[in-house]
Write a protein that holds these residues in place. Structure first.
Motif, PDB file in Angstrom:
ATOM      1  N   TYR A 141       0.842  -1.188   0.000  1.00 24.25           N
ATOM      2  CA  TYR A 141       0.000   0.000   0.000  1.00 24.25           C
ATOM      3  C   TYR A 141       0.871   1.230   0.000  1.00 24.25           C
ATOM      4  N   GLN A 142       0.267   2.336  -0.342  1.00 21.98           N
ATOM      5  CA  GLN A 142       0.974   3.612  -0.378  1.00 21.98           C
ATOM      6  C   GLN A 142       0.387   4.521   0.687  1.00 21.98           C
ATOM      7  N   GLY A 143       1.254   5.219   1.405  1.00 21.64           N
ATOM      8  CA  GLY A 143       0.802   6.181   2.395  1.00 21.64           C
ATOM      9  C   GLY A 143       0.531   5.553   3.748  1.00 21.64           C
ATOM     10  N   ILE A 144       0.110   6.418   4.682  1.00 21.16           N
ATOM     11  CA  ILE A 144      -0.144   5.937   6.039  1.00 21.16           C
ATOM     12  C   ILE A 144      -1.570   6.211   6.505  1.00 21.16           C
ATOM     13  N   THR A 145      -2.305   7.036   5.780  1.00 19.84           N
ATOM     14  CA  THR A 145      -3.675   7.319   6.192  1.00 19.84           C
ATOM     15  C   THR A 145      -4.641   6.646   5.232  1.00 19.84           C
ATOM     16  N   ASP A 146      -5.491   5.796   5.772  1.00 17.71           N
ATOM     17  CA  ASP A 146      -6.517   5.091   5.017  1.00 17.71           C
ATOM     18  C   ASP A 146      -5.950   4.376   3.782  1.00 17.71           C
ATOM     19  N   PRO A 147      -4.931   3.525   3.978  1.00 16.76           N
ATOM     20  CA  PRO A 147      -4.325   2.864   2.823  1.00 16.76           C
ATOM     21  C   PRO A 147      -5.220   1.768   2.245  1.00 16.76           C
ATOM     22  N   ALA A 148      -5.190   1.637   0.940  1.00 15.25           N
ATOM     23  CA  ALA A 148      -5.880   0.550   0.248  1.00 15.25           C
ATOM     24  C   ALA A 148      -4.842  -0.540  -0.016  1.00 15.25           C
ATOM     25  N   VAL A 149      -4.978  -1.655   0.653  1.00 14.38           N
ATOM     26  CA  VAL A 149      -4.022  -2.744   0.534  1.00 14.38           C
ATOM     27  C   VAL A 149      -4.304  -3.532  -0.743  1.00 14.38           C
ATOM     28  N   GLU A 150      -3.236  -3.785  -1.486  1.00 15.55           N
ATOM     29  CA  GLU A 150      -3.314  -4.581  -2.700  1.00 15.55           C
ATOM     30  C   GLU A 150      -2.467  -5.838  -2.519  1.00 15.55           C
ATOM     31  N   LEU A 151      -2.716  -6.817  -3.360  1.00 13.18           N
ATOM     32  CA  LEU A 151      -2.021  -8.093  -3.283  1.00 13.18           C
ATOM     33  C   LEU A 151      -1.367  -8.390  -4.622  1.00 13.18           C
ATOM     34  N   THR A 152      -0.123  -8.865  -4.585  1.00 13.87           N
ATOM     35  CA  THR A 152       0.575  -9.250  -5.806  1.00 13.87           C
ATOM     36  C   THR A 152       1.516 -10.406  -5.499  1.00 13.87           C
ATOM     37  N   ASN A 153       2.366 -10.731  -6.458  1.00 10.90           N
ATOM     38  CA  ASN A 153       3.299 -11.844  -6.292  1.00 10.90           C
ATOM     39  C   ASN A 153       4.710 -11.390  -6.662  1.00 10.90           C
ATOM     40  N   PHE A 154       5.636 -12.331  -6.734  1.00  8.37           N
ATOM     41  CA  PHE A 154       7.038 -12.017  -6.981  1.00  8.37           C
ATOM     42  C   PHE A 154       7.422 -12.046  -8.459  1.00  8.37           C
ATOM     43  N   SER A 155       6.468 -12.090  -9.353  1.00  8.55           N
ATOM     44  CA  SER A 155       6.781 -12.175 -10.779  1.00  8.55           C
ATOM     45  C   SER A 155       7.138 -10.812 -11.362  1.00  8.55           C
ATOM     46  N   LYS A 156       7.654 -10.829 -12.601  1.00  9.18           N
ATOM     47  CA  LYS A 156       7.979  -9.561 -13.266  1.00  9.18           C
ATOM     48  C   LYS A 156       6.718  -8.756 -13.556  1.00  9.18           C
ATOM     49  N   ASP A 157       5.579  -9.433 -13.689  1.00  9.92           N
ATOM     50  CA  ASP A 157       4.307  -8.739 -13.883  1.00  9.92           C
ATOM     51  C   ASP A 157       3.610  -8.458 -12.550  1.00  9.92           C
ATOM     52  N   GLY A 158       4.253  -8.835 -11.463  1.00  8.66           N
ATOM     53  CA  GLY A 158       3.723  -8.608 -10.131  1.00  8.66           C
ATOM     54  C   GLY A 158       4.399  -7.419  -9.481  1.00  8.66           C
ATOM     55  N   ILE A 159       5.198  -7.695  -8.455  1.00 11.32           N
ATOM     56  CA  ILE A 159       5.806  -6.609  -7.684  1.00 11.32           C
ATOM     57  C   ILE A 159       6.770  -5.771  -8.509  1.00 11.32           C
ATOM     58  N   ARG A 160       7.445  -6.365  -9.472  1.00 11.80           N
ATOM     59  CA  ARG A 160       8.378  -5.573 -10.286  1.00 11.80           C
ATOM     60  C   ARG A 160       7.628  -4.480 -11.046  1.00 11.80           C
ATOM     61  N   LYS A 161       6.510  -4.831 -11.625  1.00 14.63           N
ATOM     62  CA  LYS A 161       5.696  -3.850 -12.364  1.00 14.63           C
ATOM     63  C   LYS A 161       5.197  -2.756 -11.427  1.00 14.63           C
ATOM     64  N   VAL A 162       4.746  -3.147 -10.242  1.00 15.39           N
ATOM     65  CA  VAL A 162       4.261  -2.182  -9.246  1.00 15.39           C
ATOM     66  C   VAL A 162       5.377  -1.227  -8.848  1.00 15.39           C
ATOM     67  N   LEU A 163       6.556  -1.770  -8.544  1.00 18.39           N
ATOM     68  CA  LEU A 163       7.675  -0.930  -8.125  1.00 18.39           C
ATOM     69  C   LEU A 163       8.100   0.037  -9.220  1.00 18.39           C
ATOM     70  N   LEU A 164       8.137  -0.431 -10.447  1.00 20.90           N
ATOM     71  CA  LEU A 164       8.508   0.450 -11.559  1.00 20.90           C
ATOM     72  C   LEU A 164       7.507   1.589 -11.731  1.00 20.90           C
ATOM     73  N   GLN A 165       6.221   1.269 -11.596  1.00 21.02           N
ATOM     74  CA  GLN A 165       5.185   2.309 -11.723  1.00 21.02           C
ATOM     75  C   GLN A 165       5.297   3.342 -10.614  1.00 21.02           C
ATOM     76  N   TYR A 166       5.412   2.886  -9.383  1.00 23.70           N
ATOM     77  CA  TYR A 166       5.531   3.819  -8.261  1.00 23.70           C
ATOM     78  C   TYR A 166       6.821   4.631  -8.345  1.00 23.70           C
ATOM     79  N   ASN A 167       7.923   3.990  -8.720  1.00 23.41           N
ATOM     80  CA  ASN A 167       9.204   4.681  -8.791  1.00 23.41           C
ATOM     81  C   ASN A 167       9.183   5.774  -9.863  1.00 23.41           C
ATOM     82  N   ALA A 168       8.457   5.554 -10.946  1.00 24.39           N
ATOM     83  CA  ALA A 168       8.333   6.564 -11.997  1.00 24.39           C
ATOM     84  C   ALA A 168       7.458   7.728 -11.554  1.00 24.39           C
ATOM     85  N   ALA A 169       6.488   7.450 -10.696  1.00 26.35           N
ATOM     86  CA  ALA A 169       5.521   8.470 -10.293  1.00 26.35           C
ATOM     87  C   ALA A 169       5.923   9.250  -9.046  1.00 26.35           C
ATOM     88  N   ILE A 170       6.743   8.662  -8.189  1.00 26.32           N
ATOM     89  CA  ILE A 170       7.065   9.271  -6.894  1.00 26.32           C
ATOM     90  C   ILE A 170       8.562   9.543  -6.818  1.00 26.32           C
TER      91      ILE A 170
END
Length: 92
Positions: free
Chosen positions: A6-35
């Motif tokens: 999840y992102q942030g500390i107030t009222d976070p929306a928890v998401e679920l993913t896995n260790f694949s390249k289409d899982g957490i890697r994709k999430v990390l790349l998206q967040y890293n580009a945006a933040i």
């Protein structure tokens, strides 16, 4: 073998993913580009496997995330996971 995130500390929306390249890697790349100067807090549960901790550290390197820390998981985090799982016991 699950990753809750999840992102942030107030009222976070928890998401679920896995260790694949289409899982957490994709999430990390998206967040890293945006933040700019994003910091990732890695919070392994008591029953997390060592391999999964190593795998997420590898993903930090692969996605070029420079600011991260391994910290203790909190009761608040565990409750967010439990809620995401529909009230089941949190496992990772």
């Amino acid at each position: 073998d699950k990753i809750y995130y999840y992102q942030g500390i107030t009222d976070p929306a928890v998401e679920l993913t896995n260790f694949s390249k289409d899982g957490i890697r994709k999430v990390l790349l998206q967040y890293n580009a945006a933040i700019k100067d994003m910091t990732v807090l890695i919070k392994p549960a008591d029953n997390s496997r060592y391999k999964n901790v190593v795998d997420i550290l590898d993903e930090m390197n692969i996605t070029n995330i420079k600011r991260y820390a391994i910290v203790d998981i909190t009761p608040v985090d565990l409750n967010l996971i439990k809620k995401k799982d529909g009230g089941e016991t949190a496992t990772q």
